[in-house]
Design a protein around this motif. Sequence first.
Motif, PDB file in Angstrom:
ATOM      1  N   GLY A  37       0.783  -1.241   0.000  1.00 43.75           N
ATOM      2  CA  GLY A  37       0.000   0.000   0.000  1.00 43.75           C
ATOM      3  C   GLY A  37       0.808   1.282   0.000  1.00 43.75           C
ATOM      4  N   GLY A  38       2.147   1.184   0.026  1.00 46.23           N
ATOM      5  CA  GLY A  38       2.944   2.420   0.079  1.00 46.23           C
ATOM      6  C   GLY A  38       4.132   2.356  -0.854  1.00 46.23           C
ATOM      7  N   PRO A  39       4.831   3.491  -1.014  1.00 48.16           N
ATOM      8  CA  PRO A  39       5.973   3.525  -1.928  1.00 48.16           C
ATOM      9  C   PRO A  39       7.229   2.839  -1.372  1.00 48.16           C
ATOM     10  N   GLY A  40       7.221   2.519  -0.053  1.00 48.29           N
ATOM     11  CA  GLY A  40       8.390   1.865   0.556  1.00 48.29           C
ATOM     12  C   GLY A  40       9.493   2.828   0.923  1.00 48.29           C
ATOM     13  N   LYS A  41       9.263   4.119   0.714  1.00 47.46           N
ATOM     14  CA  LYS A  41      10.265   5.123   1.071  1.00 47.46           C
ATOM     15  C   LYS A  41       9.581   6.476   1.284  1.00 47.46           C
ATOM     16  N   GLY A  42      10.336   7.461   1.746  1.00 47.81           N
ATOM     17  CA  GLY A  42       9.804   8.828   1.818  1.00 47.81           C
ATOM     18  C   GLY A  42       9.803   9.424   3.209  1.00 47.81           C
ATOM     19  N   ILE A  43       9.726   8.590   4.256  1.00 45.43           N
ATOM     20  CA  ILE A  43       9.711   9.139   5.616  1.00 45.43           C
ATOM     21  C   ILE A  43      10.990   8.682   6.333  1.00 45.43           C
ATOM     22  N   GLY A  44      11.644   9.613   7.025  1.00 46.18           N
ATOM     23  CA  GLY A  44      12.921   9.311   7.695  1.00 46.18           C
ATOM     24  C   GLY A  44      12.728   8.620   9.029  1.00 46.18           C
ATOM     25  N   ASN A  45      12.644   9.425  10.109  1.00 46.74           N
ATOM     26  CA  ASN A  45      12.503   8.871  11.460  1.00 46.74           C
ATOM     27  C   ASN A  45      11.098   9.100  11.996  1.00 46.74           C
ATOM     28  N   ALA A  46      10.548   8.072  12.648  1.00 47.17           N
ATOM     29  CA  ALA A  46       9.213   8.219  13.228  1.00 47.17           C
ATOM     30  C   ALA A  46       9.195   7.675  14.653  1.00 47.17           C
ATOM     31  N   LEU A  47       8.335   8.280  15.472  1.00 45.81           N
ATOM     32  CA  LEU A  47       8.088   7.793  16.834  1.00 45.81           C
ATOM     33  C   LEU A  47       6.602   7.450  16.924  1.00 45.81           C
ATOM     34  N   VAL A  48       6.288   6.249  17.402  1.00 47.16           N
ATOM     35  CA  VAL A  48       4.889   5.863  17.612  1.00 47.16           C
ATOM     36  C   VAL A  48       4.697   5.567  19.098  1.00 47.16           C
ATOM     37  N   ILE A  49       3.867   6.364  19.759  1.00 42.99           N
ATOM     38  CA  ILE A  49       3.613   6.169  21.199  1.00 42.99           C
ATOM     39  C   ILE A  49       2.291   5.400  21.301  1.00 42.99           C
ATOM     40  N   GLY A  50       2.380   4.165  21.808  1.00 43.31           N
ATOM     41  CA  GLY A  50       1.220   3.248  21.776  1.00 43.31           C
ATOM     42  C   GLY A  50       1.340   2.336  20.568  1.00 43.31           C
ATOM     43  N   SER A  51       2.536   1.715  20.412  1.00 39.46           N
ATOM     44  CA  SER A  51       2.920   1.069  19.140  1.00 39.46           C
ATOM     45  C   SER A  51       2.586  -0.415  19.037  1.00 39.46           C
ATOM     46  N   SER A  52       2.014  -1.018  20.084  1.00 37.53           N
ATOM     47  CA  SER A  52       1.971  -2.480  20.133  1.00 37.53           C
ATOM     48  C   SER A  52       0.650  -3.097  19.685  1.00 37.53           C
ATOM     49  N   ALA A  53      -0.393  -2.304  19.548  1.00 38.40           N
ATOM     50  CA  ALA A  53      -1.713  -2.883  19.247  1.00 38.40           C
ATOM     51  C   ALA A  53      -2.565  -1.852  18.516  1.00 38.40           C
ATOM     52  N   TYR A  55      -4.580   0.782  16.435  1.00 38.24           N
ATOM     53  CA  TYR A  55      -4.179   1.794  15.456  1.00 38.24           C
ATOM     54  C   TYR A  55      -2.691   2.140  15.527  1.00 38.24           C
ATOM     55  N   GLY A  56      -2.097   2.074  16.717  1.00 43.19           N
ATOM     56  CA  GLY A  56      -0.670   2.400  16.836  1.00 43.19           C
ATOM     57  C   GLY A  56       0.200   1.368  16.147  1.00 43.19           C
ATOM     58  N   LEU A  57      -0.112   0.086  16.341  1.00 42.45           N
ATOM     59  CA  LEU A  57       0.651  -0.989  15.675  1.00 42.45           C
ATOM     60  C   LEU A  57       0.535  -0.839  14.157  1.00 42.45           C
ATOM     61  N   SER A  58      -0.669  -0.586  13.673  1.00 42.79           N
ATOM     62  CA  SER A  58      -0.851  -0.437  12.223  1.00 42.79           C
ATOM     63  C   SER A  58      -0.143   0.824  11.706  1.00 42.79           C
ATOM     64  N   SER A  59      -0.053   1.862  12.536  1.00 41.37           N
ATOM     65  CA  SER A  59       0.698   3.067  12.139  1.00 41.37           C
ATOM     66  C   SER A  59       2.176   2.727  12.001  1.00 41.37           C
ATOM     67  N   LEU A  60       2.707   2.018  13.011  1.00 40.89           N
ATOM     68  CA  LEU A  60       4.131   1.646  12.980  1.00 40.89           C
ATOM     69  C   LEU A  60       4.440   0.833  11.721  1.00 40.89           C
ATOM     70  N   ILE A  61       3.584  -0.148  11.428  1.00 35.09           N
ATOM     71  CA  ILE A  61       3.825  -1.029  10.278  1.00 35.09           C
ATOM     72  C   ILE A  61       3.716  -0.226   8.975  1.00 35.09           C
ATOM     73  N   THR A  62       2.735   0.673   8.898  1.00 32.31           N
ATOM     74  CA  THR A  62       2.581   1.512   7.695  1.00 32.31           C
ATOM     75  C   THR A  62       3.805   2.396   7.494  1.00 32.31           C
ATOM     76  N   LEU A  63       4.286   3.006   8.596  1.00 40.28           N
ATOM     77  CA  LEU A  63       5.440   3.897   8.478  1.00 40.28           C
ATOM     78  C   LEU A  63       6.688   3.122   8.053  1.00 40.28           C
ATOM     79  N   ALA A  64       6.905   1.956   8.667  1.00 38.17           N
ATOM     80  CA  ALA A  64       8.145   1.216   8.406  1.00 38.17           C
ATOM     81  C   ALA A  64       8.117   0.520   7.045  1.00 38.17           C
ATOM     82  N   TRP A  65       7.046  -0.212   6.775  1.00 37.05           N
ATOM     83  CA  TRP A  65       7.026  -1.018   5.548  1.00 37.05           C
ATOM     84  C   TRP A  65       6.414  -0.251   4.374  1.00 37.05           C
ATOM     85  N   GLY A  66       5.489   0.655   4.639  1.00 34.79           N
ATOM     86  CA  GLY A  66       4.850   1.400   3.551  1.00 34.79           C
ATOM     87  C   GLY A  66       5.652   2.625   3.136  1.00 34.79           C
ATOM     88  N   HIS A  67       6.417   3.208   4.090  1.00 35.13           N
ATOM     89  CA  HIS A  67       7.086   4.485   3.795  1.00 35.13           C
ATOM     90  C   HIS A  67       8.564   4.491   4.199  1.00 35.13           C
TER      91      HIS A  67
END
Length: 397
Positions: A37-53, A55-67
Amino acid sequence: MAEAVINPRIRGFICLTAHPTGCAANVKRQIDIATKGGPGKGIGNALVIGSSAGYGLSSLITLAWGHGAKVLGACFERPGKDAKAGSGGFYNLAEVHRAAKASGKTIETINGDAFAQTGKDAVIAALKARFGKLDCIVYSVATPKRTDPVTGVTYTSTLKPIGPAYNSKTVDLDTEVIKPITIAPAEETDIEATIKVMGGDDWLLWMQALKDADLLAPNCRAVAYSYIGPALTHAIYRAGTIGRAKDHLEATAKTITEKVLKPLGGSAYVSVNKALVTQASSAIPVVPLYISLLYKVMKDKNCHEGTIEQMVRLWKDHLAPGKTPKLDDVGRIRVDDWEMRADVQEATAKLWEQVTSENLMNLSDYPSFKREFRQLFGFEVPGIDYAAAVEVEAALG
Ligand code: NAD
């Protein structure tokens, strides 16, 4: 190391155990969707607070693997020890770490109370040592309690109406019977405590701490999640104690933009997300029944999404670098747009009038609610041999 056969132990909206292999399968599915669903690049460093489950888990996965982002996550989870299973969130992140290592991605986790100064200090030290300035910050904490780091006072949030008592119906998750429910109105102290826990106080403290540590990059974007929902949950959700906390969170986005991010060319946003099965939403009276009916309608209309599809769409349409987020008339991103469509709401409200204990399994998609609730903890995931003993201890390394 210790192996055990792990079975679900469910009491209402709480599951006391979790299955590592089932949680890993859920995470693999999400990684697959985010990668496509993403280009696989474009975002440098991200912090996700509430990352384990959720919406936060899905945000982390989207940021890392999608962007392609390097992501530091913060969460509060229980590791497995001896033969005692850990929490679902811990096993989710164990798989995230394993998959990141296998694909050469940088993901790190700080597991501890993100409300405490010690939690913030640990994150800031890790960012300084191994990440650098942040391009994106996601705030996705959901919990019933918060200890104020300055006063030491512990606040407990409530789910109560404000004004008259709330009368509705709800499904008893243990007996699967639909029952009438009356919830007494909130006191002023309930409103204040719920704002302290689920409002924007802690998000603002995080953003100020990151600014003071010089960890915010130019054009940095921050986002937190809110909910509005239908007329039938209005009195208990948006017009109730939790709604006041969401009003506060939404106002805090504006404060963060003005005080913290504007000088860097950045902005803070609130995204209003869809109602979905998570640990947090299952605890809200009435909401599991509403979700069961909503799922039925949205699946019939071919517009159903899960947390990962929502987060992929949030970044693709609004938050990816170069995108200008589309905002509603009070400045919020709306990925609940399909849930709130008039035809979806009309059909759900019609089913709400008709649903009874007798027709629950056919009229609604309660079977999916039930299965997805168990899947949050790694149970009822297709392809998993639940009779086999599995390793209980896992590492976030
Ligand atoms: P969730 O229960 O699935 O996840 C909560 C996260 O918060 C977990 O990662 C947990 O470890 C973390 N957490 C809890 N206490 C913590 C602490 N003290 N320190 C560090 N981390 C802590 O929740 P969710 O449903 O994904 O909710 C996340 C946000 O999304 C909330 O603001 C919620 O209101 C919002 N939201 C949820 C829905 C829904 O239907 N689930 C819909 C719209 C918006």
